[in-house]
Design a protein around this motif. Sequence first.
Motif, short mmCIF file in Angstrom:
data_model
loop_
_atom_site.label_atom_id
_atom_site.label_comp_id
_atom_site.label_asym_id
_atom_site.label_seq_id
_atom_site.Cartn_x
_atom_site.Cartn_y
_atom_site.Cartn_z
N GLY A 158 0.79 -1.23 0.00
CA GLY A 158 0.00 0.00 0.00
C GLY A 158 0.81 1.27 0.00
N LYS A 159 2.10 1.19 -0.38
CA LYS A 159 2.96 2.38 -0.36
C LYS A 159 3.64 2.61 -1.70
CE LYS A 159 3.58 2.79 4.58
NZ LYS A 159 4.47 3.24 5.66
N PHE A 160 2.83 2.46 -2.75
CA PHE A 160 3.35 2.74 -4.10
C PHE A 160 3.84 4.17 -4.21
CE2 PHE A 160 2.49 4.70 -8.22
CZ PHE A 160 3.31 3.94 -9.04
N GLU A 161 3.00 5.12 -3.83
CA GLU A 161 3.36 6.52 -4.03
C GLU A 161 4.60 6.92 -3.25
OE1 GLU A 161 0.45 9.68 -4.28
OE2 GLU A 161 -1.14 8.18 -4.14
N GLU A 162 4.72 6.42 -2.02
CA GLU A 162 5.88 6.78 -1.21
C GLU A 162 7.18 6.34 -1.87
OE1 GLU A 162 2.52 6.28 1.82
OE2 GLU A 162 3.09 5.51 -0.14
N MET A 163 7.20 5.13 -2.43
CA MET A 163 8.43 4.65 -3.06
C MET A 163 8.62 5.28 -4.43
SD MET A 163 11.10 2.77 -2.44
CE MET A 163 10.97 1.23 -1.51
N TYR A 164 7.55 5.47 -5.16
CA TYR A 164 7.59 6.16 -6.46
C TYR A 164 8.22 7.55 -6.29
CZ TYR A 164 5.32 9.11 -10.09
OH TYR A 164 5.05 10.03 -11.08
N GLN A 165 7.75 8.28 -5.29
CA GLN A 165 8.28 9.62 -5.06
C GLN A 165 9.73 9.58 -4.60
OE1 GLN A 165 5.24 10.91 -2.34
NE2 GLN A 165 3.99 11.83 -3.95
N ARG A 166 10.04 8.62 -3.74
CA ARG A 166 11.41 8.51 -3.24
C ARG A 166 12.39 8.27 -4.39
NH1 ARG A 166 13.22 7.46 1.94
NH2 ARG A 166 11.31 8.59 2.42
N MET A 167 12.02 7.43 -5.32
CA MET A 167 12.90 7.12 -6.45
C MET A 167 13.22 8.36 -7.27
SD MET A 167 13.95 4.02 -6.48
CE MET A 167 13.54 2.44 -5.74
N PHE A 168 12.19 9.13 -7.60
CA PHE A 168 12.43 10.31 -8.42
C PHE A 168 13.12 11.43 -7.64
CE2 PHE A 168 9.04 8.76 -11.45
CZ PHE A 168 9.92 8.59 -12.51
N GLU A 169 12.78 11.57 -6.37
CA GLU A 169 13.39 12.64 -5.59
C GLU A 169 14.87 12.39 -5.30
OE1 GLU A 169 10.75 12.82 -2.28
OE2 GLU A 169 9.17 13.84 -3.42
#
Length: 220
Positions: free
Chosen positions: A123-134
């Motif tokens: 349930g933490k797709f967005e958190e990891m998605y954002q971490r990768m790009f940031e």
Amino acid sequence: MSTQVRVALLIAGAFVIAIGGLLFWAGRDDAAEPGSDAPGGAADPRLVREDSRIMGEEGSSDVVLVEFLDFECEACGAAYPIIEDLREEYAGEVTFVARYFPLPGHFNSERAARAVESAARQGKFEEMYQRMFETQSSWGEQQEPLDDLFREYAVEIGLDMDQYDADYASDEVADRVQRDVADGTDLGVQGTPTFYLNGELFEPTSAEDFNTAIDDALNQ
């Protein structure tokens, strides 16, 4: 328009140039073959599957923006703040869908996709998605495996690490990433980011192009 998008516009030129460079680097054909590879409209299952990752909540309209992306791709990194701003602006109206498309020329992009998909299963797709790009500028273009770094990100966002480790190493997660790649390849995707708006290939050259196209789609 927000400051975030104005800043993103400064790199819009690099965004477009990088796409061209990635198309060449990926070693793919310059254009998709016409015919069966062309998207069949917004309902084409190759664009959005039942298990495709939706960013945020599904929109109330029929407008859907799909992005085939590579977390190590600099052009995707340039597009990232634009997409984040659009998600805020059109929250509740437009559905934003992310499809994995790691390019073979990027050493850690497939690993990054598996890390994000593993987080998504908790349930933490967005958190990891954002971490990768940031953090892309600190890990991108390195020619050594970064599994341990991505595991650190998983710890930081609070994942169950036993489950993460099992998912990250599983054939199921690897196959899930490759299904997105297969869909993109079948559609004729050659580089990243590649966007589809309501089933049609969308090729923006500026941040304003996104707003114009989305507003037009919402008004139809």
